[in-house]
Design a protein around this motif. Structure first.
Motif, PDB file in Angstrom:
ATOM      1  N   LYS A 174       0.829  -1.147   0.019  1.00  0.00           N
ATOM      2  CA  LYS A 174       0.053  -0.056  -0.070  1.00  0.00           C
ATOM      3  C   LYS A 174       1.008   1.138   0.010  1.00  0.00           C
ATOM      4  O   LYS A 174       0.371   2.341  -0.252  1.00  0.00           O
ATOM      5  CB  LYS A 174      -0.848  -0.050   1.233  1.00  0.00           C
ATOM      6  CG  LYS A 174      -2.152  -0.813   1.193  1.00  0.00           C
ATOM      7  CD  LYS A 174      -3.091  -0.259   0.063  1.00  0.00           C
ATOM      8  CE  LYS A 174      -4.448  -0.825  -0.057  1.00  0.00           C
ATOM      9  NZ  LYS A 174      -5.369  -0.260  -1.161  1.00  0.00           N
ATOM     10  N   ASP A 178       0.454   3.587  -3.097  1.00  0.00           N
ATOM     11  CA  ASP A 178      -0.757   4.226  -3.146  1.00  0.00           C
ATOM     12  C   ASP A 178      -0.348   5.613  -2.632  1.00  0.00           C
ATOM     13  O   ASP A 178      -0.415   5.633  -1.291  1.00  0.00           O
ATOM     14  CB  ASP A 178      -1.928   3.620  -2.480  1.00  0.00           C
ATOM     15  CG  ASP A 178      -3.087   4.184  -2.738  1.00  0.00           C
ATOM     16  OD1 ASP A 178      -3.030   5.504  -3.297  1.00  0.00           O
ATOM     17  OD2 ASP A 178      -4.086   3.659  -2.332  1.00  0.00           O
ATOM     18  N   TYR A 184      -2.848   6.602  -0.077  1.00  0.00           N
ATOM     19  CA  TYR A 184      -3.173   5.855   1.412  1.00  0.00           C
ATOM     20  C   TYR A 184      -2.502   6.409   2.561  1.00  0.00           C
ATOM     21  O   TYR A 184      -1.323   6.260   2.838  1.00  0.00           O
ATOM     22  CB  TYR A 184      -2.583   4.522   0.989  1.00  0.00           C
ATOM     23  CG  TYR A 184      -3.286   3.486   1.994  1.00  0.00           C
ATOM     24  CD1 TYR A 184      -4.451   2.893   1.722  1.00  0.00           C
ATOM     25  CD2 TYR A 184      -2.467   3.003   2.942  1.00  0.00           C
ATOM     26  CE1 TYR A 184      -5.274   2.056   2.485  1.00  0.00           C
ATOM     27  CE2 TYR A 184      -3.382   2.101   3.953  1.00  0.00           C
ATOM     28  CZ  TYR A 184      -4.680   1.583   3.759  1.00  0.00           C
ATOM     29  OH  TYR A 184      -5.134   0.857   4.421  1.00  0.00           O
TER      30      TYR A 184
END
Length: 157
Positions: free
Chosen positions: A47, A50, A53
């Motif tokens: 993640k 991202d 995020y």
């Protein structure tokens, strides 16, 4: 002026004090669980790539709040959430920068692949961790491995 009044004046808190406060906020068992869940999402599920995020999103996904996320990251990894995520971004960027399959990528492309919002934050984080720029890192590695340099020039038979 004594030590504590200087700290008060400049609003400086000792890292140990912060960690102690956090430790009392979260039980060791819960810390273990949260640490594992954070590692699973940020690292295993990648993640960190991202750019949207945030700690807030992570907290929502784990059914907790950002205060707990901050506590666990601070105590278990000795850094804040942004530094924690950036560490994995830089680790991956280092691999990409020395991978001959990616040697023609521009720095913006590398930055984007690993999750930085822009090239400036990529350069700043990379330099803070490595002490050199991503470009310098790539060049230094290419100089140590001249075979990589030749590989890109060679045409396929």
């Amino acid at each position: 002026m004594n030590h504590s009044s200087i700290m008060g004046k400049y609003n400086i808190t000792e890292k140990k004090e912060k960690e102690a406060a956090y430790r009392s906020l979260v039980s060791p068992r819960l810390m273990d669980e949260m640490q594992e869940k954070i590692m699973n999402i940020i690292v295993m599920q990648k993640k960190y790539r991202d750019k949207d995020y945030s700690a807030k999103k992570l907290a929502e996904d784990l059914g907790t709040n950002t205060r707990y996320i901050s506590a666990v990251v601070n105590v278990r990894f000795h850094m804040n959430y942004t530094s924690f995520v950036n560490k994995y971004r830089i680790d991956e960027a280092m691999s990409i920068l020395v991978d001959k399959r990616y040697q023609d990528l521009r720095m913006e492309e590398v930055s984007d692949m690993v999750g930085f919002a822009n090239r400036q934050s990529f350069y700043a984080s990379f330099y803070k961790i490595m002490g050199i720029t991503p470009r310098e890192y790539r060049l230094k590695h290419l100089m140590q491995h001249p075979s990589l340099k030749k590989a890109s020039k060679r045409k396929k038979d």
